[in-house]
Design a protein around this motif. Structure first.
Motif, short mmCIF file in Angstrom:
data_model
loop_
_atom_site.label_atom_id
_atom_site.label_comp_id
_atom_site.label_asym_id
_atom_site.label_seq_id
_atom_site.Cartn_x
_atom_site.Cartn_y
_atom_site.Cartn_z
N ASP A 1 -0.93 -1.76 -8.51
CA ASP A 1 -1.89 -0.83 -9.09
C ASP A 1 -2.05 0.34 -8.12
OD1 ASP A 1 -4.00 0.51 -10.10
OD2 ASP A 1 -5.44 -1.14 -9.96
N PRO A 2 -1.71 1.54 -8.56
CA PRO A 2 -1.82 2.67 -7.62
C PRO A 2 -3.25 2.87 -7.11
CG PRO A 2 -1.30 3.45 -9.85
CD PRO A 2 -1.18 1.96 -9.87
N ALA A 3 -4.23 2.29 -7.85
CA ALA A 3 -5.63 2.45 -7.42
C ALA A 3 -5.89 1.76 -6.09
CB ALA A 3 -6.56 1.91 -8.49
N THR B 1 1.02 4.15 -2.72
CA THR B 1 0.99 5.59 -2.42
C THR B 1 2.11 6.31 -3.16
OG1 THR B 1 0.09 5.07 -0.24
CG2 THR B 1 0.96 7.28 -0.56
N LYS C 1 0.83 -1.20 0.00
CA LYS C 1 0.00 0.00 0.00
C LYS C 1 0.87 1.26 0.00
CE LYS C 1 -4.46 1.42 1.41
NZ LYS C 1 -5.70 1.02 2.05
N GLU C 2 1.99 1.18 0.74
CA GLU C 2 2.90 2.34 0.73
C GLU C 2 3.48 2.55 -0.66
OE1 GLU C 2 5.88 2.52 3.86
OE2 GLU C 2 4.57 1.25 5.06
N GLY D 1 -9.98 0.26 1.24
CA GLY D 1 -9.91 0.48 2.69
C GLY D 1 -9.00 -0.44 3.40
N VAL E 1 -4.68 2.37 -3.44
CA VAL E 1 -4.68 3.36 -2.35
C VAL E 1 -6.10 3.77 -1.97
CG1 VAL E 1 -2.41 4.34 -2.82
CG2 VAL E 1 -4.40 5.25 -4.01
N PHE E 2 -7.06 3.49 -2.87
CA PHE E 2 -8.44 3.87 -2.56
C PHE E 2 -9.18 2.76 -1.82
CE2 PHE E 2 -7.67 6.57 -6.37
CZ PHE E 2 -7.69 7.77 -5.69
#
Lengths: 231, 375
Positions: free
Chosen positions: B368-370, B287, B283-284, B375, B372-373
């Motif tokens: 996938d940078p998505a 980000t 997740k980092e 939860g 980050v959305f």
């Protein structure tokens, strides 16, 4: 002059043998200094639209113009440009803050600036400036684990503001905050966007967001209820 | 400059410690195993390296200095008469039996010369005068023999091939790959002791070249005059003696296998910990991508972490290797850690850790940078 435009944006995903159309011709325009609240039920396509506006996803049809740069259907050249557009034009604030747990508040902002190409003393000064703006000058050496939810979100806002991107995109920024802190964060958001002339799109379920928005648009089944710009 | 790589690595101290221990283990293993191997190989050629001979004449196909064969000692005259030869002397290297005070018999490797001082053999005497060797049935014994023969002192007597000889001096650092203790005695005495095989025989001729002599020309002339012997330069002969043990015994394979296992352990530990760390920081990294970073930024983070793991792991791994050195010496083993070897291990450790980090690269490329959305 709009800084962010979506023109008849369509987004489809293939899931197994099925093609799911998440966005069905969405058009939207946001001016500098304007705050737009994007509401809608779960699964309506809010986050997908935010991802396309933030150049994380490319549209399957239609086009998006981000601070003058056109992003249309995702061929390889467009895909390659997306990180550069994100770096220059967009600041994100996430529901879960997404701070780097090993970095202090100051370092979180400074690191984001370094990713954007700013280095050394300049990045350090800019990070201190934006942390001052969000009222965290006395917490800049704190790790995220030592900050409250509201303070973490302020750091995330400072990170989004850093490097002066003209567009801020926020995904449920008050979802993990209590009512009072949520309102404080929203007020801060509104003040900063107006003062620094940034466009802000906030995806939310939180009715409080309406209080800071210049405009509220609702998305339902992949369509905006009241398009702000004719397709 | 903010180092997310370093901060993340140090943030989880337990994982960092495990990574470092993994690298350090591999480094120590390689240092100790290769260091001991180099020590053994050094023993295989230490007398050649220290003797001041430019050329060695051996019998045909002698594989190494310890496994010598005899040839007539008068051949030395043919060598002495060659232009460009400043001096040539016979050298006997021969295994003999020594009777110990306990009644046990042990082997000893005898080095016998007419004039030791002319050839820098032995190169380190701790007691006695080498010139006295010609005065009677005497010999020098290397102090490392204590482990095999038990305590001894100058003035003691030992029987070699049933002849009572007096120890008149001691040496140090004279070793053989076979670990058989080395004794030094006069050439004629050695011929007498092993008269059945050594009468009028030698095993080597040591050659010192005159200043300005062409080594290849002298070698060719020796070969022409002694066609049933071989001639080597000091470097060739040392290399041949060392190579024998590497190629013809399991020790080389054993060393390569241990080094391979050490490297494998290092790669597995580093790759596993970096991969787990990558998975936990997905997740980092998402980000990082969301705020405009690319795969290259994240590869740089992983590469920096791998480099830190390599450098700290190397530093931690080298300490026990150096601490083991005196302990190894006490049990008669030589652990050689040269600066050049240390640099090779350091570079190898860096490569090992960077290769390990590459295991995570594919995972990073697919982020996938998505996310980050979510939860």
């Amino acid at each position: 002059m709009p800084v962010l435009e979506a023109h008849s944006v369509v987004k489809t995903f293939v899931e197994g043998r099925e093609t799911v159309e998440v966005l069905r011709g969405v058009s939207l325009s946001v001016e500098r200094g304007e705050v737009v609240a994007l509401e809608g039920p779960s699964g309506s396509g809010k986050t997908t639209l935010l991802s396309i506006l933030g150049c994380i996803l490319t549209p399957s049809g239609g086009r998006v113009v981000v601070d003058g740069e056109v992003v249309d259907t995702g061929d390889t050249r467009v895909m390659r440009r997306l990180p550069a557009i994100r770096k220059r034009a967009i600041g994100f604030v996430f529901q879960q803050y997404n701070l780097f747990p090993a970095l202090t508040a100051l370092e979180n902002v400074e690191y984001a600036l370094e990713v954007k190409g700013m280095r050394g003393a300049e990045a350090h000064r800019e990070a201190e400036r934006v942390l001052d703006l969000v009222g965290l000058a006395d917490r800049k050496k704190f790790l995220p684990r030592d900050l409250s939810g509201g303070q973490k979100q302020r750091v995330a806002i400072a990170r989004a503001l850093s490097g002066a991107p003209p567009i801020l995109l926020a995904d449920e920024p008050t979802a993990n905050l209590d009512s009072q802190v949520g309102q404080q964060v929203l007020d801060l958001f509104r003040d900063l966007c107006r003062r620094e002339n940034r466009a802000l799109v906030v995806v939310t379920h939180d009715p409080k967001v309406r209080s800071i928005a210049d405009r509220v648009v609702t998305i339902r089944d992949g369509r905006l209820s009241e398009p702000a710009l004719a397709a | 400059m903010v180092s997310l790589a370093r901060k993340n690595l140090l943030h989880d101290r337990l994982r960092f410690a495990i990574t470092i221990l993994g690298v350090a283990f591999a480094v120590t293993l390689v240092f100790v195993q290769v260091g001991l191997f180099l020590g053994l190989l050094d023993n295989a050629s230490v007398t050649i390296e220290n003797a001041s001979a430019d050329l060695w004449v051996t019998s045909k196909n002698t594989p190494n200095i310890d496994f010598s064969h005899t040839f007539p000692d008068v051949y030395v005259q043919r060598v002495r008469s060659i232009p460009g030869v400043a001096r040539a002397d016979n050298l006997i290297v021969w295994f003999m039996q020594m009777a110990l005070p306990t009644g046990a018999q042990e082997g000893t490797e005898v080095y016998a010369l007419e004039d030791f001082s002319a050839w820098n053999l032995p190169w380190k005497t701790t007691q006695g005068s080498l010139a006295d060797l010609k005065r009677g049935p005497y010999f020098f014994l290397d102090s490392s023999a204590v482990r095999r023969y038990g305590p001894f002192a100058v003035g003691d007597y030992r029987e070699i091939f049933e002849r009572r000889l007096k120890i008149i001096g001691t040496t140090e650092e004279a070793r053989s790959f076979t670990t058989t203790p080395i004794t030094f005695m006069d050439f004629r005495l050695a011929q007498e002791l092993a008269y059945q095989t050594m009468q009028a025989k030698t095993t080597y001729i040591l050659v010192k070249l005159a200043p300005g002599a062409d080594v290849n020309a002298v070698k060719a002339e020796i070969h022409r005059r002694l066609p049933h012997n071989d001639v080597f330069t000091k470097a060739e002969w040392a290399q041949r003696s060392r190579a024998y043990w590497v190629k013809n015994t399991g020790i080389g394979l054993n060393m390569y296998l241990t080094v391979f296992l050490g490297i494998l352990v290092g790669i597995v530990v580093v790759a596993q910990t970096l991969y787990t760390a990558t998975m936990e920081h997905l997740k980092e990294f998402g980000t990082v991508k969301a705020i405009g970073g690319g795969n290259r930024d994240i590869y740089a983070i992983l590469a920096e972490q791998a480099t830190i793991a390599a450098l700290v792991g190397f530093a931690v791994g080298v300490v026990p290797s150096l601490l083991l050195k005196p302990a190894m010496t006490k049990i008669g083993l030589k652990l050689i850690v040269t600066p050049g070897f240390a640099v090779v291990v350091l570079v190898g450790t860096l490569v090992l850790c960077l290769v390990s980090a590459m295991v995570s690269f594919r995972k990073v490329a697919a982020i996938d940078p998505a996310l980050v959305f979510r939860g």
